[in-house]
Write a protein that holds these residues in place. Sequence first.
Motif, short mmCIF file in Angstrom:
data_model
loop_
_atom_site.label_atom_id
_atom_site.label_comp_id
_atom_site.label_asym_id
_atom_site.label_seq_id
_atom_site.Cartn_x
_atom_site.Cartn_y
_atom_site.Cartn_z
N LEU A 121 -18.47 -18.41 12.35
CA LEU A 121 -17.61 -17.22 12.33
C LEU A 121 -18.41 -16.13 13.03
CD1 LEU A 121 -16.35 -17.36 8.63
CD2 LEU A 121 -15.18 -18.20 10.67
N ALA A 122 -17.96 -15.69 14.20
CA ALA A 122 -18.79 -14.89 15.10
C ALA A 122 -18.29 -13.45 15.19
CB ALA A 122 -18.83 -15.53 16.48
N VAL A 123 -19.23 -12.53 15.34
CA VAL A 123 -18.91 -11.10 15.40
C VAL A 123 -19.67 -10.45 16.55
CG1 VAL A 123 -19.04 -8.89 14.17
CG2 VAL A 123 -18.56 -10.99 12.90
N SER A 175 -24.75 -10.48 20.53
CA SER A 175 -24.75 -9.33 21.43
C SER A 175 -24.08 -9.69 22.74
CB SER A 175 -26.19 -8.89 21.70
OG SER A 175 -26.84 -9.85 22.53
N SER A 176 -23.76 -8.69 23.54
CA SER A 176 -23.18 -8.95 24.86
C SER A 176 -24.15 -9.73 25.73
CB SER A 176 -22.81 -7.62 25.53
OG SER A 176 -23.94 -6.76 25.60
N TYR A 177 -25.46 -9.48 25.58
CA TYR A 177 -26.46 -10.24 26.34
C TYR A 177 -26.36 -11.73 25.99
CZ TYR A 177 -29.02 -5.73 26.76
OH TYR A 177 -29.40 -4.45 27.00
N GLN A 178 -26.32 -12.02 24.69
CA GLN A 178 -26.29 -13.42 24.25
C GLN A 178 -25.01 -14.10 24.72
OE1 GLN A 178 -26.92 -12.36 20.11
NE2 GLN A 178 -28.82 -13.55 20.07
N LEU A 179 -23.89 -13.39 24.64
CA LEU A 179 -22.62 -13.98 25.05
C LEU A 179 -22.58 -14.24 26.55
CD1 LEU A 179 -20.35 -11.85 22.73
CD2 LEU A 179 -20.42 -14.35 22.77
N HIS A 180 -23.25 -13.41 27.33
CA HIS A 180 -23.30 -13.60 28.78
C HIS A 180 -23.87 -14.98 29.13
CE1 HIS A 180 -23.72 -12.37 33.03
NE2 HIS A 180 -24.82 -13.09 32.99
N TRP A 181 -24.88 -15.39 28.34
CA TRP A 181 -25.58 -16.65 28.63
C TRP A 181 -25.11 -17.79 27.73
CZ3 TRP A 181 -27.70 -16.07 33.08
CH2 TRP A 181 -28.39 -14.91 33.45
N ALA A 191 -14.56 -12.02 15.93
CA ALA A 191 -14.07 -10.64 15.94
C ALA A 191 -14.83 -9.82 16.98
CB ALA A 191 -14.25 -10.02 14.56
N VAL A 192 -14.10 -8.96 17.69
CA VAL A 192 -14.69 -7.89 18.49
C VAL A 192 -14.33 -6.60 17.75
CG1 VAL A 192 -14.82 -6.72 20.71
CG2 VAL A 192 -14.45 -9.19 20.63
N LEU A 193 -15.34 -5.90 17.24
CA LEU A 193 -15.10 -4.76 16.35
C LEU A 193 -14.63 -3.52 17.11
CD1 LEU A 193 -18.31 -5.12 14.16
CD2 LEU A 193 -16.00 -5.99 13.66
N ASN A 194 -15.19 -3.28 18.28
CA ASN A 194 -14.90 -2.09 19.06
C ASN A 194 -15.56 -2.25 20.42
OD1 ASN A 194 -17.79 -1.33 18.47
ND2 ASN A 194 -16.93 -0.93 16.45
N LEU A 195 -15.17 -1.42 21.36
CA LEU A 195 -15.77 -1.43 22.69
C LEU A 195 -15.98 0.00 23.16
CD1 LEU A 195 -13.91 -4.20 24.77
CD2 LEU A 195 -16.34 -4.14 24.20
N ALA A 196 -17.19 0.34 23.51
CA ALA A 196 -17.52 1.65 24.07
C ALA A 196 -18.65 1.44 25.07
CB ALA A 196 -17.94 2.62 22.97
N PRO A 197 -18.80 2.33 26.05
CA PRO A 197 -19.84 2.13 27.06
C PRO A 197 -21.23 2.01 26.44
CG PRO A 197 -18.32 3.86 27.73
CD PRO A 197 -17.97 3.51 26.32
N ASP A 198 -21.93 0.94 26.76
CA ASP A 198 -23.28 0.70 26.28
C ASP A 198 -23.90 -0.41 27.14
OD1 ASP A 198 -25.41 1.31 24.62
OD2 ASP A 198 -24.78 0.00 22.99
N ALA A 210 -17.34 -5.59 28.97
CA ALA A 210 -16.19 -6.02 28.16
C ALA A 210 -15.94 -7.51 28.32
CB ALA A 210 -14.95 -5.22 28.55
N ALA A 211 -16.05 -8.00 29.55
CA ALA A 211 -15.81 -9.43 29.79
C ALA A 211 -16.79 -10.29 29.02
CB ALA A 211 -15.89 -9.73 31.28
N ASP A 212 -18.06 -9.88 28.97
CA ASP A 212 -19.05 -10.64 28.21
C ASP A 212 -18.74 -10.60 26.72
OD1 ASP A 212 -20.57 -11.74 30.25
OD2 ASP A 212 -21.90 -10.01 30.40
N LYS A 213 -18.34 -9.44 26.19
CA LYS A 213 -17.93 -9.36 24.79
C LYS A 213 -16.76 -10.32 24.53
CE LYS A 213 -20.47 -6.02 22.89
NZ LYS A 213 -21.48 -6.37 21.87
N GLY A 214 -15.80 -10.35 25.48
CA GLY A 214 -14.61 -11.17 25.31
C GLY A 214 -14.86 -12.66 25.28
N ARG A 215 -16.03 -13.09 25.76
CA ARG A 215 -16.35 -14.52 25.73
C ARG A 215 -16.35 -15.07 24.31
NH1 ARG A 215 -20.39 -16.72 30.04
NH2 ARG A 215 -20.05 -15.36 31.83
N ILE A 216 -16.52 -14.20 23.33
CA ILE A 216 -16.60 -14.66 21.94
C ILE A 216 -15.30 -15.29 21.47
CG2 ILE A 216 -15.82 -12.56 20.73
CD1 ILE A 216 -18.33 -12.92 18.91
N TYR A 217 -14.18 -14.92 22.11
CA TYR A 217 -12.87 -15.46 21.73
C TYR A 217 -12.56 -16.81 22.37
CZ TYR A 217 -11.45 -10.81 19.93
OH TYR A 217 -11.33 -9.62 19.24
N GLU A 218 -13.30 -17.18 23.41
CA GLU A 218 -12.98 -18.41 24.14
C GLU A 218 -13.03 -19.63 23.21
OE1 GLU A 218 -11.93 -18.87 27.37
OE2 GLU A 218 -11.70 -16.68 27.26
#
Length: 477
Positions: A121-123, A175-181, A191-198, A210-218
Amino acid sequence: MGSRQVSTTSWQGRHVAVAGLGVSGIPAARALAGLGARVTVVNDGDDERSRAQAEELRSEGITVRLGDGDTLPEGADLVVTAPGWRPDKPLFAAAEAAGVEVWGDVELAWRLRGPDAAPWLAVTGTNGKTTTVRMLASILQAAGLRTAAVGNIGVSLLDAVLGEQEYDVLAVELSSYQLHWAPSLRAHSAAVLNLAPDHLDWHGSMAAYAADKGRIYEGNTVACVYNAADQATEDLVREADVEEGCRAIGFTLGAPGPSQVGIVDGLLVDRAFVENRQKQAQELAEVSDVDPPAPHNIANALAAAALARAFGVPAGAVRGGLRAFRPDAHRIEHVADVAGVAYVDDSKATNTHAAEASLAAYEGIVWIAGGLAKGATFDELVQRSAPRLRAAVLIGADRALIREALARHAPEVPVVDLDRTDTGAMPQAVAEAARLAKAGDTVLLAPACASMDMFTNYTKRGQAFADAVRALAAERA
């Protein structure tokens, strides 16, 4: 379900380059060597600590190359990278040119899972990940499940996958870094809790972040949990390629519609995982069961509850898990009341999105802010928070950016600008805040900036604040 059956046959004779001697690189190198791979660790640094780590790994038969993290080792057929290594590193360009795959530590852990491995179960999200994952683990434990909070917190993913402990389900912070790889990760629900520039310096653009965060749903199988107040998170669900039957589940601080969890009359309620979601709602907990009951923390609790319910957890376990949960230090942590003024440490609010959520939880705020801005701007934050501000005390290297935003959007708010970036600035900041605050106010450390201009990390900054507050309390006792 277990997590110990790992096939070693596919690793015999493989040559793997591990990028980085950090908290993920060293365990990855050892795990791969233990599975029979030939491992070469490459590292940019060649300092005393790196040399000591390299010596230890070499004694275990692992090759280590210090001072050159850019060149692909000859014959390497896989690169496993630390999540923080930027995608534009020459090492990765060389890997791509050679047709060599690049995995992160999360991808490696996912690939090493046994055939009966515990589902994930990923966040993810810009803010709130750690709190939500720990809440989720508490709820799962209250349901009698063998679980752990893993990923960026608690148990490392590799340890969870390769260790002797068996789990029914894992609560995973990514994290977005981990999801990228992590291209092949497929969670049970996410779940993606929120998205703001970071971290835009790492990702290159908000769209890439945002695209890297979205990988969690794949490939999710049961539920994609999104924030009904943050359209960008719902958009990521719409774009995801999920398993047949996987549902979009929203969380909201208002009354929930069908396929949502939300709040009704001070209760957390579920209209997603009930028999007749058009007409029925299931009470999960009271808002007062959430500690602290700040709006953004209630949102975290709803996201955790949605993921737990997606896994089949009964409503009573949600209440029990939230009641048992205690937040980590430096996350909207009440330190003390002094002369009728509350002092709250949210040093973890290292960006504007987190600071805005923290400021929204209080009225009559004397705000202590500043540090390293990481390219952020503060106009929107100050505009939205101005009605709550009694005064501001600014510290750190980029405090001028906040001072200028205050001058533009809250000129009536008194500002103390402390022209210093040493750790001794914090006691002075607390003293100035105490002078400005009136009974009933809250002195809130919510820096909206990183800490490294003055402190080793946000924990040290929060501890300095708490120490200064306790010294003030002792002085006025």
